[in-house]
Design a protein around this motif. Structure first.
Motif, short mmCIF file in Angstrom:
data_model
loop_
_atom_site.label_atom_id
_atom_site.label_comp_id
_atom_site.label_asym_id
_atom_site.label_seq_id
_atom_site.Cartn_x
_atom_site.Cartn_y
_atom_site.Cartn_z
N ARG A 79 0.83 -1.21 0.00
CA ARG A 79 0.00 0.00 0.00
C ARG A 79 0.86 1.26 0.00
O ARG A 79 0.59 2.21 -0.74
CB ARG A 79 -0.93 -0.02 1.22
N ALA A 80 1.93 1.27 0.80
CA ALA A 80 2.83 2.43 0.83
C ALA A 80 3.51 2.61 -0.53
O ALA A 80 3.58 3.72 -1.06
CB ALA A 80 3.88 2.26 1.93
N GLY A 81 4.01 1.53 -1.10
CA GLY A 81 4.68 1.60 -2.40
C GLY A 81 3.74 2.09 -3.49
O GLY A 81 4.11 2.94 -4.31
N GLU A 82 2.53 1.59 -3.50
CA GLU A 82 1.57 2.02 -4.51
C GLU A 82 1.20 3.49 -4.36
O GLU A 82 1.06 4.20 -5.35
CB GLU A 82 0.33 1.14 -4.47
N ALA A 83 1.06 3.95 -3.11
CA ALA A 83 0.71 5.35 -2.88
C ALA A 83 1.83 6.28 -3.36
O ALA A 83 1.58 7.28 -4.04
CB ALA A 83 0.42 5.59 -1.39
N ILE A 84 3.07 5.93 -3.02
CA ILE A 84 4.22 6.75 -3.43
C ILE A 84 4.36 6.73 -4.94
O ILE A 84 4.52 7.78 -5.58
CB ILE A 84 5.51 6.25 -2.74
N PHE A 85 4.30 5.54 -5.54
CA PHE A 85 4.48 5.43 -6.99
C PHE A 85 3.39 6.18 -7.74
O PHE A 85 3.66 6.85 -8.74
CB PHE A 85 4.52 3.95 -7.41
N ALA A 86 2.15 6.10 -7.26
CA ALA A 86 1.04 6.80 -7.92
C ALA A 86 1.21 8.31 -7.82
O ALA A 86 1.01 9.03 -8.81
CB ALA A 86 -0.29 6.38 -7.31
N ALA A 87 1.59 8.81 -6.64
CA ALA A 87 1.76 10.26 -6.47
C ALA A 87 2.87 10.79 -7.36
O ALA A 87 2.72 11.82 -8.02
CB ALA A 87 2.04 10.58 -5.00
N VAL A 88 4.00 10.08 -7.40
CA VAL A 88 5.13 10.51 -8.22
C VAL A 88 4.78 10.39 -9.71
O VAL A 88 5.09 11.29 -10.50
CB VAL A 88 6.40 9.72 -7.87
N SER A 89 4.13 9.31 -10.09
CA SER A 89 3.74 9.13 -11.49
C SER A 89 2.82 10.26 -11.95
O SER A 89 2.97 10.78 -13.06
CB SER A 89 3.03 7.79 -11.69
N GLN A 90 1.88 10.63 -11.09
CA GLN A 90 0.97 11.73 -11.44
C GLN A 90 1.74 13.04 -11.57
O GLN A 90 1.52 13.80 -12.52
CB GLN A 90 -0.12 11.87 -10.38
N ARG A 91 2.65 13.32 -10.63
CA ARG A 91 3.45 14.55 -10.70
C ARG A 91 4.29 14.59 -11.96
O ARG A 91 4.54 15.66 -12.52
CB ARG A 91 4.33 14.64 -9.45
N LEU A 92 4.75 13.44 -12.43
CA LEU A 92 5.64 13.38 -13.59
C LEU A 92 4.92 13.02 -14.88
O LEU A 92 5.54 12.54 -15.84
CB LEU A 92 6.76 12.37 -13.32
N ALA A 93 3.63 13.27 -14.95
CA ALA A 93 2.84 12.91 -16.13
C ALA A 93 3.44 13.48 -17.41
O ALA A 93 3.46 12.81 -18.44
CB ALA A 93 1.40 13.38 -15.96
N GLN A 94 3.96 14.70 -17.35
CA GLN A 94 4.57 15.30 -18.55
C GLN A 94 5.78 14.51 -19.02
O GLN A 94 6.02 14.40 -20.22
CB GLN A 94 4.96 16.75 -18.29
N SER A 95 6.55 13.99 -18.08
CA SER A 95 7.72 13.20 -18.46
C SER A 95 7.31 11.92 -19.18
O SER A 95 7.99 11.47 -20.09
CB SER A 95 8.55 12.85 -17.22
N PHE A 96 6.17 11.34 -18.77
CA PHE A 96 5.69 10.11 -19.41
C PHE A 96 5.04 10.39 -20.76
O PHE A 96 4.77 9.46 -21.51
CB PHE A 96 4.71 9.38 -18.49
N ALA A 97 4.78 11.66 -21.05
CA ALA A 97 4.20 12.02 -22.35
C ALA A 97 5.22 11.85 -23.47
O ALA A 97 4.87 11.88 -24.64
CB ALA A 97 3.68 13.46 -22.32
N THR A 98 6.47 11.69 -23.12
CA THR A 98 7.53 11.44 -24.11
C THR A 98 7.96 9.98 -24.00
O THR A 98 7.78 9.36 -22.95
CB THR A 98 8.77 12.33 -23.85
N PRO A 99 8.55 9.41 -25.04
CA PRO A 99 9.02 8.02 -24.96
C PRO A 99 10.47 7.93 -24.45
O PRO A 99 11.25 7.10 -24.91
CB PRO A 99 8.90 7.55 -26.40
N HIS A 100 10.82 8.83 -23.50
CA HIS A 100 12.22 8.91 -23.07
C HIS A 100 12.40 8.94 -21.56
O HIS A 100 13.41 9.44 -21.06
CB HIS A 100 12.87 10.17 -23.66
N PHE A 101 11.43 8.41 -20.80
CA PHE A 101 11.50 8.54 -19.35
C PHE A 101 11.22 7.21 -18.67
O PHE A 101 10.35 6.45 -19.09
CB PHE A 101 10.50 9.59 -18.85
#
Length: 128
Positions: A79-101
């Motif tokens: 649960r802790a890992g999923e919460a951290i990973f989800a929060a960081v993934s959401q914050r970095l959404a722009q980085s995932f918009a490219t195929p380089h992250f």
């Protein structure tokens, strides 16, 4: 003892607010309700030298290593890992918009017999 070490490729300096990311991670760790505020540590290390995948200069990464003390169930750690990973993934959404992250997170339990700590912050915060 939740200690998060964030390693990131230097080419992210222009696109990612690393201090803001550290703050987000610390807040998310506390929101899980599994850790005391006085024990939380989040720090980031900039990797000057790196080679990522096909070595395109725009390739970037963030690797998070979360060290915690024993005593939490597998479900609590998940649960802790999923919460951290989800929060960081959401914050970095722009980085995932490219195929380089690339983003990664690993949780490691610390062997209490091989870990020494002395913390003057706990008594101050517990006294409130």
């Amino acid at each position: 003892m939740p200690h998060m070490a964030i390693e990131y490729s230097a080419n992210l300096d222009e696109s990612v607010d690393i201090q803001g990311l550290c703050t987000l991670v610390a807040e998310t760790i506390l929101e899980t309700g599994l850790f005391e505020i006085g024990a939380v540590r989040v720090r980031a290390y900039r990797a000057e030298a790196y080679a990522i995948a096909d070595r395109l200069p725009q390739n970037g990464f963030i690797d998070m290593n979360f060290r915690i003390g024993k005593g939490r169930s597998a479900e609590e750690k998940r649960r802790a890992g999923e919460a951290i990973f989800a929060a960081v993934s959401q914050r970095l959404a722009q980085s995932f918009a490219t195929p380089h992250f690339a983003l990664s997170l690993e949780i490691r339990e610390i062997d209490a017999e091989l870990s020494w700590k002395k913390n003057a912050i706990h008594p101050r915060l517990r006294g409130k």
